[in-house]
Design a protein around this motif. Structure first.
Motif, mmCIF file in Angstrom:
data_model
loop_
_atom_site.group_PDB
_atom_site.id
_atom_site.type_symbol
_atom_site.label_atom_id
_atom_site.label_comp_id
_atom_site.label_asym_id
_atom_site.label_seq_id
_atom_site.Cartn_x
_atom_site.Cartn_y
_atom_site.Cartn_z
ATOM 1 N N LEU A 322 -43.844 46.230 -4.696
ATOM 2 C CA LEU A 322 -44.535 44.945 -4.848
ATOM 3 C C LEU A 322 -45.041 44.419 -3.507
ATOM 4 C CD1 LEU A 322 -42.187 43.167 -7.383
ATOM 5 C CD2 LEU A 322 -44.542 43.867 -7.769
ATOM 6 N N THR A 323 -44.278 44.666 -2.455
ATOM 7 C CA THR A 323 -44.675 44.150 -1.138
ATOM 8 C C THR A 323 -46.049 44.696 -0.754
ATOM 9 O OG1 THR A 323 -42.384 44.059 -0.481
ATOM 10 C CG2 THR A 323 -43.986 44.027 1.281
ATOM 11 N N LYS A 324 -46.186 45.994 -0.894
ATOM 12 C CA LYS A 324 -47.456 46.614 -0.519
ATOM 13 C C LYS A 324 -48.583 46.121 -1.449
ATOM 14 C CE LYS A 324 -49.331 50.022 1.991
ATOM 15 N NZ LYS A 324 -49.110 50.353 3.375
ATOM 16 N N THR A 325 -48.286 46.137 -2.755
ATOM 17 C CA THR A 325 -49.315 45.778 -3.733
ATOM 18 C C THR A 325 -49.748 44.324 -3.571
ATOM 19 O OG1 THR A 325 -48.035 47.188 -5.198
ATOM 20 C CG2 THR A 325 -49.849 46.006 -6.197
ATOM 21 N N THR A 326 -48.807 43.468 -3.216
ATOM 22 C CA THR A 326 -49.113 42.036 -3.124
ATOM 23 C C THR A 326 -49.800 41.681 -1.814
ATOM 24 O OG1 THR A 326 -47.087 41.654 -4.364
ATOM 25 C CG2 THR A 326 -48.104 39.736 -3.364
ATOM 26 N N ILE A 327 -49.309 42.243 -0.734
ATOM 27 C CA ILE A 327 -49.801 41.820 0.585
ATOM 28 C C ILE A 327 -51.146 42.450 0.929
ATOM 29 C CG2 ILE A 327 -49.260 41.817 3.058
ATOM 30 C CD1 ILE A 327 -47.577 39.910 1.399
ATOM 31 N N GLN A 328 -51.341 43.707 0.484
ATOM 32 C CA GLN A 328 -52.566 44.416 0.857
ATOM 33 C C GLN A 328 -53.836 43.620 0.513
ATOM 34 O OE1 GLN A 328 -51.975 47.861 2.164
ATOM 35 N NE2 GLN A 328 -53.824 47.133 3.187
ATOM 36 N N ILE A 348 -46.521 43.070 9.664
ATOM 37 C CA ILE A 348 -46.385 42.143 8.535
ATOM 38 C C ILE A 348 -45.533 42.692 7.393
ATOM 39 C CG2 ILE A 348 -48.545 42.880 7.387
ATOM 40 C CD1 ILE A 348 -48.890 39.889 6.697
ATOM 41 N N PHE A 349 -45.666 43.989 7.089
ATOM 42 C CA PHE A 349 -44.945 44.515 5.925
ATOM 43 C C PHE A 349 -43.421 44.448 6.088
ATOM 44 C CE2 PHE A 349 -49.106 46.606 5.244
ATOM 45 C CZ PHE A 349 -49.399 46.017 4.030
ATOM 46 N N PRO A 350 -42.877 44.929 7.219
ATOM 47 C CA PRO A 350 -41.419 44.793 7.367
ATOM 48 C C PRO A 350 -40.965 43.339 7.314
ATOM 49 C CG PRO A 350 -42.278 46.299 9.010
ATOM 50 C CD PRO A 350 -43.461 45.676 8.343
ATOM 51 N N PHE A 422 -35.410 52.190 2.497
ATOM 52 C CA PHE A 422 -35.965 52.971 3.605
ATOM 53 C C PHE A 422 -36.935 54.040 3.097
ATOM 54 C CE2 PHE A 422 -35.839 56.385 6.778
ATOM 55 C CZ PHE A 422 -36.236 55.670 7.888
ATOM 56 N N TYR A 423 -36.474 54.817 2.104
ATOM 57 C CA TYR A 423 -37.323 55.920 1.650
ATOM 58 C C TYR A 423 -38.499 55.433 0.806
ATOM 59 C CZ TYR A 423 -34.278 59.275 3.798
ATOM 60 O OH TYR A 423 -33.592 59.995 4.741
ATOM 61 N N ALA A 424 -38.289 54.364 0.034
ATOM 62 C CA ALA A 424 -39.418 53.811 -0.732
ATOM 63 C C ALA A 424 -40.471 53.260 0.234
ATOM 64 C CB ALA A 424 -38.922 52.720 -1.671
ATOM 65 N N SER A 425 -40.029 52.625 1.313
ATOM 66 C CA SER A 425 -40.966 52.098 2.299
ATOM 67 C C SER A 425 -41.746 53.231 2.946
ATOM 68 C CB SER A 425 -40.217 51.319 3.390
ATOM 69 O OG SER A 425 -39.459 50.318 2.826
ATOM 70 N N LEU A 432 -40.427 51.164 8.780
ATOM 71 C CA LEU A 432 -39.267 50.298 9.024
ATOM 72 C C LEU A 432 -38.411 50.861 10.153
ATOM 73 C CD1 LEU A 432 -37.957 49.423 5.435
ATOM 74 C CD2 LEU A 432 -39.431 48.070 6.907
ATOM 75 N N ASN A 433 -37.823 49.950 10.908
ATOM 76 C CA ASN A 433 -36.877 50.359 11.944
ATOM 77 C C ASN A 433 -35.573 50.788 11.256
ATOM 78 O OD1 ASN A 433 -34.637 50.123 13.750
ATOM 79 N ND2 ASN A 433 -35.985 49.038 15.183
ATOM 80 N N GLN A 434 -35.224 52.060 11.446
ATOM 81 C CA GLN A 434 -34.065 52.618 10.728
ATOM 82 C C GLN A 434 -32.778 51.857 11.052
ATOM 83 O OE1 GLN A 434 -33.662 56.810 11.333
ATOM 84 N NE2 GLN A 434 -31.946 57.004 9.946
ATOM 85 N N GLN A 435 -32.596 51.535 12.340
ATOM 86 C CA GLN A 435 -31.392 50.808 12.758
ATOM 87 C C GLN A 435 -31.320 49.440 12.078
ATOM 88 O OE1 GLN A 435 -29.192 52.283 14.642
ATOM 89 N NE2 GLN A 435 -30.479 54.082 14.898
ATOM 90 N N HIS A 436 -32.499 48.794 12.012
ATOM 91 C CA HIS A 436 -32.521 47.465 11.389
ATOM 92 C C HIS A 436 -32.220 47.530 9.897
ATOM 93 C CE1 HIS A 436 -34.966 45.136 14.674
ATOM 94 N NE2 HIS A 436 -33.828 45.644 15.112
#
Lengths: 540, 257
Positions: A322-328, A348-350, A422-425, A432-436
């Motif tokens: 949804l994040t990608k679909t909504t923000i794009q 912006i996405f993260p 993580f993997y969906a992103s 995404l920052n893996q550590q975060h």
């Protein structure tokens, strides 16, 4: 009449609790509007534009608001649409409680033994819930009216009445659907089955706002017909046909539930699966985990843990999509770029994902903690705690094992949902920052521990009221973080909220001070719960 | 009696007794609870604890098990303080509560393994013997058990680790006559193996049949303790008559609702 009075008595705490929740929720949102929206029309218009943009992040949960620059539009969006979902949860608990808890405890059997017919009994429950839903809805609109009148503002009395009707009918509709599902599933699975049905109906409606291909399926959802209406803002909508559809679904489900209840055996489902041939066994289970502290409790609660883990992972994937679909599409609107630039630092996405997903995940983890506390309270009221304490185990040991079990369970749910995020992103091209991601996911564990430890104190003190009181604490904590800054609560009061302490770890990393405060609060509460447990009477 | 004599004497007495209470009190207010209970149960004794509903039987048992805290007095099991040393106490005790706990969808065999695991493991042979005696199918889920089968499971859980002391709150509640007989046999065997048994009941015939000594509690106060043989040798009365003599003022109420 006596059946109705009994049903009202059994549900009195639910009615009182959700009425109070409805009243406080809408009152606070109304007062918050007057504090944060500004005094002039220009300020309110700017505020409305900001809310409108913010609302696009939440289309997976809430419909877009109508005129959010007005008190009616804002409270409709922030207050009443969220209340629709919350009242749905109440309806679920109340409907499945009848077929699961009351049947298991013999309440239904005793009531039928008095000569009451099954139809009379189920009708009494339905009428009692309808009365309760009307009272709670009345309290919710009363909170809004009180807030508006306190600021000498005007409101539409027709709109208020329409909102009252809508909220009560939605709750009634959810109740009737859950009641029907509970009749056709086994007592053991009634709550889960009805919960899955209601959640699916909620999701197909909310996702159909983003994915038009789901529009046809979304028409099956009662939440769709609730969302079609926003009667509070000036020029708002009230579609009488949608209310008729809601009532039609309700009557259909209620009739089906009553017919199923009249035909099925008590303690069984209407649909029976033939059992497999059964050989008598006289041996204790030889599985090794029963000897291992923590592992045995995780195994005992494995079905719920698997459901939570899988559910959270699926929701995480949905939120990333949804994040990608909504923000794009929004990024293609030049007028919105300054807005994004002002509130989002970095990619912006993260930032949006961190805000939307982890806000939602916090609510779910608070719910996870509450379900564990409900289990502890049930251990007490069902006599399991007494039999456990009759073994050579200290009370402190029992409390500590509960917390370790909860922490491990929460860590499993958080880790799997973190991996899913993580993997969906990555598959969506969001870097995404893996550590975060790891840190943000693991922060959900102390977050859950805070609620669980507060719940443990309440459970040790008053097990029968534990779930309600913890729900109130979670709600107060959420309100604290939502309206505390606007209503200028002292900083230390705001920092007591676990929601605030959680912060935004996906975009800014973990704040060590907040983590330390979270752990300090959890440790203090766990220590208190051990002390209270040591001194209290069990089974008395 | 000098203090130097009293302390060792009391310690020896406490060590000898399976159960010893001294002015044990749990005051719930409004004259409800248990008051100044002085009681001693010897090892290998079968002690019947009699009283009508609400007289304080279960309160006594919960105090002994450390489930509730006394408001006064003290209780010892094999010389161990029931509050301060409750973990050690429970190593020696098998407990059957008055209300069978609800285990939902766990199977009988899983419940046995779960609670046995808290004692470091299960004696599988002992469990099997007990389950066979009562014909209790341990592969069934708890919620599928009848009332009697739930009670059989509770009996199995109390006896499975061969405790030194059995504290049983109305143990035959819900059992059919055949299984009651089996339970009485089991009780005798446990006593012969060296166990002490403290059982509460209001089934007088049961107490007469299995107990060596009885205590009668009324409105939270122990009103009589006697050997059953002594009561019989009085020549006067059955246990039922003696019991009813203590509750004569309650009897008309019961007969004339």
């Amino acid at each position: 009449m006596s059946s109705l009075l009994l049903a009202l008595r059994l549900g009195r705490w639910g009615i009182a609790g959700f009425a109070a929740l409805g009243f406080i929720s809408t009152l606070v949102q109304t007062l918050a509007f007057y504090t944060i929206a500004g005094q002039t029309l220009a300020q309110q218009a700017a505020f409305g534009a900001t809310i409108g943009t913010l609302a696009t992040h939440f289309t997976a949960v809430l419909p877009p608001p109508i005129r959010p620059e007005t008190v009616g539009g804002y409270v409709e969006w922030r207050g009443f649409h969220a209340l629709g979902l919350i009242f749905g949860v109440w309806a679920l608990a109340s409907a499945t409680g009848m077929s699961r808890v009351d049947e298991e405890r013999g309440v239904i059997e005793a009531a039928l033994a008095t000569g009451a017919s099954r139809i009379e009994l189920i009708a009494a429950r339905i009428v009692a819930f309808t009365i309760g839903a009307l009272l709670a809805s009345l309290a919710a609109v009363a909170g809004f009216v009180a807030g508006v009148l306190a600021h000498h503002d005007t409101l539409s009395s027709i709109g208020v009445l329409e909102e009252l009707l809508l909220l009560a009918v939605l709750a009634f509709c959810c109740y009737s659907i859950a009641l029907f599902v509970a009749q056709v599933s086994s007592p053991r699975t009634a709550t889960a089955a009805a919960g899955i049905v209601l959640l699916t109906l909620f999701l197909v409606n909310s996702l159909s706002r983003t994915f038009p291909s789901l529009d046809t399926v979304g028409r099956l959802s009662p939440f769709r017909y609730y969302d079609l209406n926003q009667p509070l803002p000036p020029g708002g909508t009230f579609d009488a046909r949608s209310v008729v559809v809601l009532l039609a679904i309700t009557l259909l489900a209620t009739g089906a539930a009553a017919a199923a209840f009249a035909r099925r055996d008590l303690g069984a489902s209407l649909l029976k699966v033939p059992g497999l041939p059964h050989a008598t066994r006289y041996d204790a289970s030889s599985a090794p985990w029963w000897r291992l502290p923590v592992v045995r409790d995780l195994y005992d609660g494995r079905v719920a843990l698997i459901a939570w883990t899988a559910g959270m992972a699926v929701l995480a994937v949905v939120f990333v999509s949804l994040t990608k679909t909504t923000i794009q599409p929004l990024l293609a609107v030049p007028a919105l770029l300054p807005y994004f630039g002002a509130i989002v630092h970095g990619d912006i996405f993260p930032a949006v994902l961190g805000f939307v997903w982890f806000s939602f995940a916090q609510l779910l983890f608070a719910g996870f903690a509450i379900t564990q506390v409900a289990r502890w309270a049930a251990d007490d009221t069902d006599g399991r705690l007494e039999i456990v304490l009759s073994q050579p185990r200290s009370r402190a040991g029992v409390v500590v094992e509960r917390f370790v079990t909860l922490a491990v369970g929460a860590a499993v749910v958080a880790a799997v949902s973190g991996v899913a995020v993580f993997y969906a992103s990555r598959s969506q091209g969001i870097d995404l920052n893996q550590q975060h991601v790891i840190a943000a996911s693991l922060m959900l564990v102390p977050f859950a521990l805070i609620f669980a430890s507060a719940g443990a104190v309440v459970t040790a003190w008053q097990p029968r009221a534990a779930v309600g009181l913890l729900g109130a604490i979670a709600f107060a904590s959420y309100l604290d973080t939502e309206v505390g800054p606007f209503l200028k609560f002292p900083l230390w009061v705001q920092e007591l909220s676990a929601f605030r302490l959680f912060g935004t770890p996906l975009s800014t990393g973990v704040d060590g001070r907040s983590l330390a405060i979270m752990l300090l609060i959890a440790t203090a509460l766990i220590g208190s719960s051990i002390l209270v447990m040591q001194r209290r009477d069990v089974g008395a | 009696m000098s203090p130097s004599f009293t302390a060792p004497y009391m310690l020896r007495e406490m060590a000898l007794a399976a159960i010893r209470t001294s002015r044990l009190t749990k005051d719930y207010g409004s004259h409800r609870g248990l008051f100044d209970l002085d009681l001693q149960v010897s090892p290998q004794e079968v002690f019947g604890y009699l009283g009508p509903n609400g007289s304080g039987k279960t309160t006594t048992i919960r105090l002994l098990m450390g489930m509730i805290r006394p408001t006064g007095g003290s209780a010892y099991i094999f010389g161990l303080d029931c509050v301060r040393e409750s973990v050690e106490v429970k190593r020696k005790v098998g407990y059957l509560p008055g209300d069978v706990p609800q285990f939902g969808s766990l199977r009988g065999g899983e419940i046995v393994a779960y609670l046995g695991g808290m004692r470091g493991g299960v004696d599988k042979a002992a469990v099997r013997r007990l389950a066979e005696r009562f014909d209790l199918d341990l592969s069934r889920r708890f919620r599928e058990y009848s009332t009697g089968n739930k009670q059989k499971l509770a009996i199995l859980l109390a006896f499975m680790h061969r405790p030194d002391l059995l504290i049983l709150d109305e143990p035959t509640s819900g059992l059919d006559p055949l299984n009651q007989q089996e339970f009485y046999t089991l009780l005798r065997e446990a006593r012969d193996d060296g166990a002490t048994i403290f059982l509460s009941s209001h089934v007088l015939s049961e107490v007469e049949r299995v107990c060596d000594r009885v205590g009668i509690v009324r409105a939270g106060t122990l009103v009589r303790v006697a050997q059953l043989d002594d009561l019989r040798s009085d020549g006067s009365a059955s246990l039922e008559q003696i019991f009813l003599s203590y509750f004569s003022e309650q009897k008309p109420k019961a007969l004339n609702p």
